[in-house]
Design a protein around this motif. Structure first.
Motif, PDB file in Angstrom:
ATOM      1  N   GLU A  24       0.826  -1.211   0.000  1.00  0.00           N
ATOM      2  CA  GLU A  24       0.000   0.000   0.000  1.00  0.00           C
ATOM      3  C   GLU A  24       0.859   1.259   0.000  1.00  0.00           C
ATOM      4  OE1 GLU A  24      -3.677   1.940   2.612  1.00  0.00           O
ATOM      5  OE2 GLU A  24      -2.792  -0.004   3.171  1.00  0.00           O
ATOM      6  N   GLU A  25       1.978   1.229   0.737  1.00  0.00           N
ATOM      7  CA  GLU A  25       2.855   2.398   0.808  1.00  0.00           C
ATOM      8  C   GLU A  25       3.449   2.706  -0.553  1.00  0.00           C
ATOM      9  OE1 GLU A  25       3.305   4.363   3.355  1.00  0.00           O
ATOM     10  OE2 GLU A  25       1.896   3.184   4.557  1.00  0.00           O
ATOM     11  N   LYS A  84       0.865   4.439  -2.664  1.00  0.00           N
ATOM     12  CA  LYS A  84       0.690   5.824  -2.224  1.00  0.00           C
ATOM     13  C   LYS A  84       1.814   6.700  -2.750  1.00  0.00           C
ATOM     14  CE  LYS A  84      -2.023   5.015   1.977  1.00  0.00           C
ATOM     15  NZ  LYS A  84      -2.050   5.133   3.450  1.00  0.00           N
ATOM     16  N   GLU A 129       1.047   7.456  -6.238  1.00  0.00           N
ATOM     17  CA  GLU A 129      -0.039   8.435  -6.296  1.00  0.00           C
ATOM     18  C   GLU A 129       0.490   9.851  -6.027  1.00  0.00           C
ATOM     19  OE1 GLU A 129      -4.527   9.085  -4.408  1.00  0.00           O
ATOM     20  OE2 GLU A 129      -3.173   7.545  -3.582  1.00  0.00           O
ATOM     21  N   LYS A 130       1.414   9.952  -5.080  1.00  0.00           N
ATOM     22  CA  LYS A 130       1.981  11.252  -4.726  1.00  0.00           C
ATOM     23  C   LYS A 130       2.785  11.819  -5.888  1.00  0.00           C
ATOM     24  CE  LYS A 130       4.911  13.494  -1.284  1.00  0.00           C
ATOM     25  NZ  LYS A 130       5.769  13.297  -0.092  1.00  0.00           N
ATOM     26  N   GLU A 134      -6.019  -1.714  -6.762  1.00  0.00           N
ATOM     27  CA  GLU A 134      -5.408  -0.430  -6.395  1.00  0.00           C
ATOM     28  C   GLU A 134      -4.407   0.021  -7.444  1.00  0.00           C
ATOM     29  OE1 GLU A 134      -3.735  -0.931  -2.556  1.00  0.00           O
ATOM     30  OE2 GLU A 134      -5.668  -1.061  -1.521  1.00  0.00           O
ATOM     31  N   LEU A 168      -4.446   3.555 -10.410  1.00  0.00           N
ATOM     32  CA  LEU A 168      -3.450   4.604 -10.619  1.00  0.00           C
ATOM     33  C   LEU A 168      -3.233   4.894 -12.098  1.00  0.00           C
ATOM     34  CD1 LEU A 168      -0.775   3.460  -8.013  1.00  0.00           C
ATOM     35  CD2 LEU A 168      -2.406   5.328  -7.773  1.00  0.00           C
TER      36      LEU A 168
END
Length: 574
Positions: free
Chosen positions: A188-189, A192, A195-196, A569, A573
């Motif tokens: 998950e990290e 993220k 995504e950032k 997930e 993206l």
């Protein structure tokens, strides 16, 4: 004038001749007795004893009294005894070292008699001794009394439970393996972080050059996400393959449980199958023992039926080489040249013999012809006939045997026998089933082709049958009592076929069919109760194992769900 006859020489010759004649007269019987005992012992491999031997010269003949041949497999019993044997011998062939017996008479022949002392002569030599009484492999009757299924499962291993435990172990191994593989996947990290980076590139104003650079960076991030998604999909595919295999194995557990039930039902369930093999219980060991004894003695006698033409020649050398033995250096002994004879004769021949065999039931009388190890010279096979009438417990018995070695192409041995009104002694066991007596009519044969292959059969018709009534209160035994009480006659058939070293033997009877039919109803009710209890016991024992397997599989399917979420997930993206 010279004397042609010298008195001193004649006297010396007369003295020497008289001494030789006196020696022969005084010691010939002892020498013959010793020679028969020594030679017989070497051939048989156990002590051969002779009470007395009487050699006559005019006419030539030999009389033997009290011959006893020890059974090498049972040194405290004689294989054969003969009270008296008388032979007449042709004189002329003796000068050519050939013993021709035109007539022989043997009386008081008995088999398997007890000895007062052991006849063993070769210490440390192992023999294939027949099995003792306590080593018999008699069939036993199954019990119709129902067994406790729970106690059965305490001593039996269920294949279904073993498979369930193995599945649980495999699930544990697979779970550990995929935990490691999933740990190396983007988590998950990582998503993220992607995504950032994407937000940073898509926000803010830029000139056209900066936009081109951001587009290139976005494409690079997209490629990285695609690779991560593909890695997750690969692990997910492998995991789904393992899950599919495990699910199939779990689905097969009920079938394995059913197989366990069928196996245990057939093994422990009340059944009349074993009870139907009454023939095996009554006659199996006896028939097997008789055939084994006959084959064992046939093998012992077989080498004596044919004279080895090699006599230590090339064949003997080849045999030694095959065994890995170093050939012995044989000193030259010269050559015996056998000139053509007008009347070729074997080295030993009994043309005709009269026999009297003593058995517990009385005396069998018969003849034997052409007893020699060189049948091709005689041109006729060895033939034996025996017959007995009005014996004790036997109306009549006849036996003929032929041993044919005249030609290698037709070599074979045949025995035919029959008997009527033979009283059958009690057989069986009081613990299972016992036949107190019967009268039998028997016919049988035994053929041995090429001294190697056995084809033997026996048929007996039992009449006036009497079965003992057992006091055993068991369900099976009482059903047997009722069934056998009605049996007054039945037939038995025995068959032995195959190579002498590994023949197949079977005994059957129509008595088995009668008993099975009578016992069928006795098993129905007990079988239903047993089967119901066994099913419940197996379900109880397998239930917890099957539940644990399904529970453990749920842990792996959760991992698959997690991987699906990770793929979702990742795709979000893009």
């Amino acid at each position: 004038m010279k004397k042609w006859i010298r008195i001193k020489g004649v006297a010396a010759f007369a003295v020497i001749t008289a001494a030789l004649v006196l020696f022969v007269v005084l010691f010939a019987d002892t020498l013959v007795k010793k020679a028969i005992e020594t030679t017989g012992t070497l051939v048989v491999g156990a002590r051969v004893e002779l009470a007395d031997a009487d050699l006559t010269f005019f006419p030539a003949g030999l009389s033997l009294t009290g011959l006893a041949v020890t059974n090498p497999d049972a040194p405290m019993r004689n294989a054969v005894e003969a009270r008296h044997i008388a032979l007449s011998v042709e004189t002329a062939p003796l000068f050519f070292r050939k013993c021709i017996v035109p007539e022989m008479a043997a009386t008081g022949i008995r088999f398997d008699t007890e000895r007062s002392r052991s006849g063993a002569v070769i210490k440390g030599k192992k023999t294939d001794a027949p099995k003792a009484e306590d080593e018999k492999t008699s069939l036993s009757l199954p019990s119709l009394d129902i067994k406790d299924p729970k106690k059965i499962l305490e001593q039996e291993t269920l294949a279904s439970v073993e498979e369930a435990e193995k599945i649980q172990a495999d699930i544990k191994t697979i779970k550990s393996e995929f935990k490691k593989r999933i740990a190396d996947l983007p988590d998950e990290e990582d998503f993220k972080a992607y995504e950032k980076r994407i937000k940073e590139l898509t926000h803010g104003k830029s000139d056209w050059k900066a936009l081109l650079t951001k587009a290139a960076d976005l494409e690079k991030i997209s490629d990285e996400v695609e690779r991560d998604i593909q890695a997750i999909k690969t692990v997910k595919k492998d995991l789904e393959g393992e899950i599919s295999t495990l699910e199939k194995r779990i689905k097969s557990l009920p079938k394995l449980a059913q197989a366990d039930y069928t196996r245990l039902k057939e093994t422990y369930g009340p059944s009349a199958v074993g009870a139907g093999n009454i023939t095996g219980l009554l006659f199996g060991d006896t028939y097997k023992g008789k055939v084994e004894t006959a084959v064992r003695w046939y093998k012992k006698i077989q080498p004596m039926l044919e004279k080895d033409p090699s006599d230590g020649g090339e064949d003997t050398k080849k045999k030694s080489a095959e065994k890995g033995e170093k050939p012995k250096r044989i000193r030259g002994k010269g050559v015996d040249i056998a000139f053509k004879e007008k009347r070729p004769l074997p080295e030993f021949l009994i043309s005709r013999g009269i026999l009297e065999l003593e058995i517990p039931a009385g005396t069998l009388s018969g003849t034997v012809q052409n007893v020699t190890a060189q049948q091709p010279l005689v041109g006729r096979p060895m033939a034996l006939t025996l017959a007995g009438r009005e014996l004790k417990g036997i109306d009549a018995v006849d036996l003929t045997a032929t041993i044919d070695r005249v030609s290698p192409q037709t070599a074979g041995d045949r025995l035919v026998f029959s008997g009527n009104g033979i009283g059958i002694r009690p057989v069986g066991s009081e613990d299972t089933i016992r036949m107190e007596g019967a009268s039998a009519s028997v016919t049988g044969h035994a053929d041995i082709a090429g001294s190697e292959t056995l084809d033997a059969g026996l048929t007996a018709r039992m009449t006036q049958v009497r079965f003992a009534e057992s006091t055993d209160p068991g369900t099976l035994q009482q059903a047997l009592n009722r069934a056998l009480k009605e049996v007054k006659e039945f037939s038995v058939e025995g068959v032995a076929k195959g190579p002498l070293d590994s023949y197949d033997l079977s005994v059957s009877s129509d008595l088995d069919t009668h008993v099975k039919k009578a016992l069928k109803n006795a098993t129905k009710e007990l079988t239903a109760d047993f089967n119901k209890g066994l099913q419940a016991a197996i379900k109880e024992k397998t239930g917890s194992a099957f539940s644990a397997t399904n529970s453990d599989l749920g842990g792996i399917t959760d991992m698959d769900d997690d991987l699906s979420q990770m793929v979702k997930e990742g795709k979000g993206l893009l």
